[in-house]
Design an enzyme around this catalytic site. Structure first.
Site, PDB file in Angstrom:
ATOM      1  CE  LYS A 212      -3.316   2.410   2.849  1.00 49.33           C
ATOM      2  NZ  LYS A 212      -4.080   2.425   4.088  1.00 49.33           N
ATOM      3  CD  GLU A 218       9.776  -5.852   6.823  1.00 46.58           C
ATOM      4  OE1 GLU A 218       9.455  -4.733   6.318  1.00 46.58           O
ATOM      5  OE2 GLU A 218       9.671  -6.098   8.036  1.00 46.58           O
ATOM      6  N   GLY A 273      -4.363  -2.045   5.477  1.00 49.20           N
ATOM      7  CA  GLY A 273      -3.654  -3.221   4.964  1.00 49.20           C
ATOM      8  C   GLY A 273      -4.313  -4.531   5.370  1.00 49.20           C
ATOM      9  NE  ARG A 274      -5.620  -3.669  11.615  1.00 49.80           N
ATOM     10  CZ  ARG A 274      -4.954  -2.525  11.705  1.00 49.80           C
ATOM     11  NH1 ARG A 274      -3.829  -2.362  11.022  1.00 49.80           N
ATOM     12  NH2 ARG A 274      -5.407  -1.536  12.448  1.00 49.80           N
ATOM     13  CD  GLU A 359      -0.933  -4.240  11.741  1.00 46.34           C
ATOM     14  OE1 GLU A 359      -1.661  -4.185  10.728  1.00 46.34           O
ATOM     15  OE2 GLU A 359       0.309  -4.346  11.660  1.00 46.34           O
ATOM     16  CG  HIS A 390      -3.002 -35.892  17.312  1.00 47.95           C
ATOM     17  ND1 HIS A 390      -3.147 -37.117  17.923  1.00 47.95           N
ATOM     18  CD2 HIS A 390      -4.051 -35.748  16.470  1.00 47.95           C
ATOM     19  CE1 HIS A 390      -4.244 -37.706  17.438  1.00 47.95           C
ATOM     20  NE2 HIS A 390      -4.802 -36.891  16.560  1.00 47.95           N
ATOM     21  CE  LYS A 510       6.700  -0.750   9.991  1.00 46.33           C
ATOM     22  NZ  LYS A 510       5.658  -0.065   9.224  1.00 46.33           N
TER      23      LYS A 510
HETATM   24  O1  F6P Z   1       3.986  -2.472   9.668  1.00 44.90           O
HETATM   25  C1  F6P Z   1       2.647  -2.822   9.677  1.00 44.90           C
HETATM   26  C2  F6P Z   1       2.021  -2.618   8.331  1.00 44.90           C
HETATM   27  O2  F6P Z   1       1.873  -1.255   8.093  1.00 44.90           O
HETATM   28  C3  F6P Z   1       0.699  -3.338   8.206  1.00 44.90           C
HETATM   29  O3  F6P Z   1      -0.343  -2.637   8.764  1.00 44.90           O
HETATM   30  C4  F6P Z   1       0.599  -3.535   6.724  1.00 44.90           C
HETATM   31  O4  F6P Z   1      -0.339  -4.504   6.375  1.00 44.90           O
HETATM   32  C5  F6P Z   1       2.016  -3.931   6.409  1.00 44.90           C
HETATM   33  O5  F6P Z   1       2.812  -3.146   7.283  1.00 44.90           O
HETATM   34  C6  F6P Z   1       2.440  -3.748   4.993  1.00 44.90           C
HETATM   35  O6  F6P Z   1       2.301  -2.421   4.559  1.00 44.90           O
HETATM   36  P1  F6P Z   1       2.385  -2.038   3.032  1.00 44.90           P
HETATM   37  O7  F6P Z   1       1.256  -2.690   2.309  1.00 44.90           O
HETATM   38  O8  F6P Z   1       2.297  -0.539   2.991  1.00 44.90           O
HETATM   39  O9  F6P Z   1       3.699  -2.532   2.510  1.00 44.90           O
END
Ligand code: F6P
Length: 549
Positions: A212, A218, A273-274, A359, A390, A510
């Site tokens: 987003k 990452e 995002g979620r 979150e 199990h 972060k």
């Molecule tokens: O660090 C948390 C977060 O902002 C989440 O809320 C989100 O889903 C994820 O990182 C990824 O964010 P993006 O879609 O902006 O890469």
């Protein structure tokens, strides 16, 4: 009514106090007594809606508990808050944003405006573009740089840009194109991408970079590594145009990365995002199952949205589910919820729900910044049954903690032999029975259990669970299930008076990671100024790293 509930007043409110008083006398009544007292209990506490059969009768509550919880919901304005969300009000106050994942599945022609723009029209325009793209890839018309058909799709994203797509792909595998291979890369641990691509041919591989913000460390790290891998294999920078598409709300950053914005699918700041698996973030889902099935998925979400908005409170599934989470957490002392899907296809569903629930509701202050004096967001966790039986079910049956469980099952198998499916469902049903009713010392003695083992074998029962059954796991059912949890999370957040749509708590880690990273790779020996433990960890790694050839 003000849409911000008076924060610190929750535990002093009449509705809360009434529940507290009720708990004192009610909590002593075990589930088996509740069932003995009311032969109609299961009918009373089972709700069928939007294709789901949800049995709340094995929860530790009564009609009076429900009445008091619904009174709490009324007093906290859950319905008014829901109306504000569906209208597009900026209910995410700390970020000043509307919360409109419900617009992602609104029918064409409906109008929801944000800053004068009809967002539903934008959603449908995007869905149309997604469908055109997916049809082209699926038909072999969108080809790689060297003219080869796309056979591999790698989604690069993290959090909401990974968990939803990964969960949905696994859940809907039975509806997916089996000749396409899907991989999901999220971790900044480089081995994630290495393992995901080691057996792939770049000429047949399409990367979807989902972010987003398009600023997530990452995702950008993995996307850069993927681009280098692709260009290395294909020997031409221009290959990026045919092998990379993006999903983002940030066109500038997408262009700066080197992906043509013509190959970018948008989402908007009013989608969290979620809450985004049914937006363009679901591009991999649509590629897997096709646009028609994706439309069914959206129809499932919509069915639950409509139910949440229109069903009477005492038959309203997400409302009741959310209120039960509050009852179990704040009045019965439960700290977690176990999500136990009896379907291997839903193996990633608990992980998906962890972000959605924790979150959203892992917050310690109310909307106006006041620290809460009650527990918020329970810990959601789980594994598919029967595997969990199990492993950790021992604790569920005989441990010292109360863990409310959500059992999820499907009547029809998807290709599995019917006999084997009977076994699966028998286990699901038996587990909720065992948790609720247990086995007494008297029963064990009557069976001839040696006295020395009786105490060890007693299962006390009285452990709450909800059972959710649907006819089959299909795209529509998946949408309905996810929306059920979304609105349950929403209900909990309104009761607690917190902002369920921000995530400030992830920022500190972060920032510190960026600082530590710079310190790890710094050439000079600038003294470290963290606490002694952190300094020692950095120093140990830095020394190790310097010794490497
Ligand atoms: O660090 C948390 C977060 O902002 C989440 O809320 C989100 O889903 C994820 O990182 C990824 O964010 P993006 O879609 O902006 O890469």
């Amino acid at each position: 009514m003000s849409l911000i509930p008076p924060s610190a007043d929750l535990t002093r409110s009449a509705a809360w106090q009434a529940l507290r008083a009720h708990r004192v006398q009610f909590a002593q009544t075990p589930l088996h007594t509740l069932f003995d007292q009311d032969p109609g209990r299961t009918r009373e506490f089972t709700v069928e809606a939007a294709g789901l059969y949800v049995d709340f009768s094995k929860q530790r509550w009564s009609a009076e508990t429900r009445r008091l919880l619904l009174e709490l919901a009324r007093a906290r304005g859950v319905q008014e808050h829901a109306a504000a969300m569906f209208r597009g009000d900026a209910i995410n106050r700390t970020e000043g944003r509307a919360v409109l994942h419900v617009a992602l599945r609104a029918p064409q022609g409906e109008k929801i405006e944000v800053d004068g723009v009809d967002v539903v029209a934008e959603v449908h325009a995007t869905l149309k573009r997604m469908a055109q793209f997916c049809n082209a890839v699926r038909a072999g018309e969108w080809r790689g740089h060297s003219g080869q058909t796309i056979r591999n799709i790698v989604n690069i994203g993290i959090g909401g840009s990974d968990l939803g797509p990964a969960m949905a792909y696994q859940a809907l595998r039975a509806y997916s194109r089996r000749d396409l291979r899907f991989r999901f890369v999220s971790n900044v641990d480089g081995s994630d991408l290495v393992e995901a691509t080691r057996d792939l041919d770049a000429a047949e591989t399409l990367f979807i970079v989902c972010s987003k913000s398009f600023g997530t460390l990452e995702t950008l790290t993995n996307a850069r590594a993927a681009r280098a891998w692709c260009v290395r294999q294909l020997g031409d920078e221009r290959a990026v145009a045919k092998h990379f598409v993006a999903v983002s709300a940030n066109a500038e950053k997408v262009a700066a990365f080197g992906i043509d914005v013509a190959h970018m699918f948008p989402l908007w700041d009013w989608v969290g995002g979620r809450y985004s698996m049914d937006s363009a973030i679901g591009l991999s889902t649509m590629l897997a199952i096709g646009p028609d099935h994706f439309a069914d998925l959206l129809a499932g979400f919509r069915a639950m949205d409509e139910h949440f908005q229109s069903a009477p409170p005492e038959r309203n599934l997400p409302l009741l589910m959310g209120l039960l989470a509050v009852w179990n957490s704040n009045f019965l002392g439960a700290e977690s919820v176990a999500v136990l899907p009896y379907s291997e296809y839903l193996a990633r569903f608990p992980a998906y729900l962890q972000q959605l629930t924790m979150e959203s509701n892992g917050k310690r202050v109310t909307q106006d910044g006041t620290p809460v004096d009650y527990a918020t967001g329970p810990i959601y966790w789980g594994e598919p049954g029967t595997n969990g039986q199990h492993s950790f079910y021992q604790l569920l049956h005989q441990g010292t903690r109360t863990v409310p469980c959500d059992f999820i099952g499907f009547m029809r198998p998807l290709g599995a032999p019917a006999r084997q499916h009977d076994l699966l469902i028998a286990n699901l049903i038996a587990q909720s029975e065992a948790l609720a009713f247990g086995k007494t010392a008297e029963q064990l003695r009557a069976e001839g259990t040696p006295e020395a083992l009786v105490a060890h074998r007693v299962c006390p029962g009285n452990r709450p669970s909800t059972t959710i059954l649907a006819e089959r796991l299909d795209p529509r059912t998946l949408g309905t299930l996810v929306a059920l949890y979304e609105h349950s999370v929403f209900t909990q957040g309104v009761i607690w008076g917190i902002d369920s749509f921000d995530q400030w708590g992830v920022e500190l880690g972060k920032q510190l990671a960026a600082r530590v990273q710079a310190e790890i790779s710094a050439e000079d020996a600038t003294p470290l100024t963290h606490d002694p433990s952190t300094n020692a960890l950095i120093a140990r790694y830095r020394t190790f790293r310097k010794q490497q050839p």
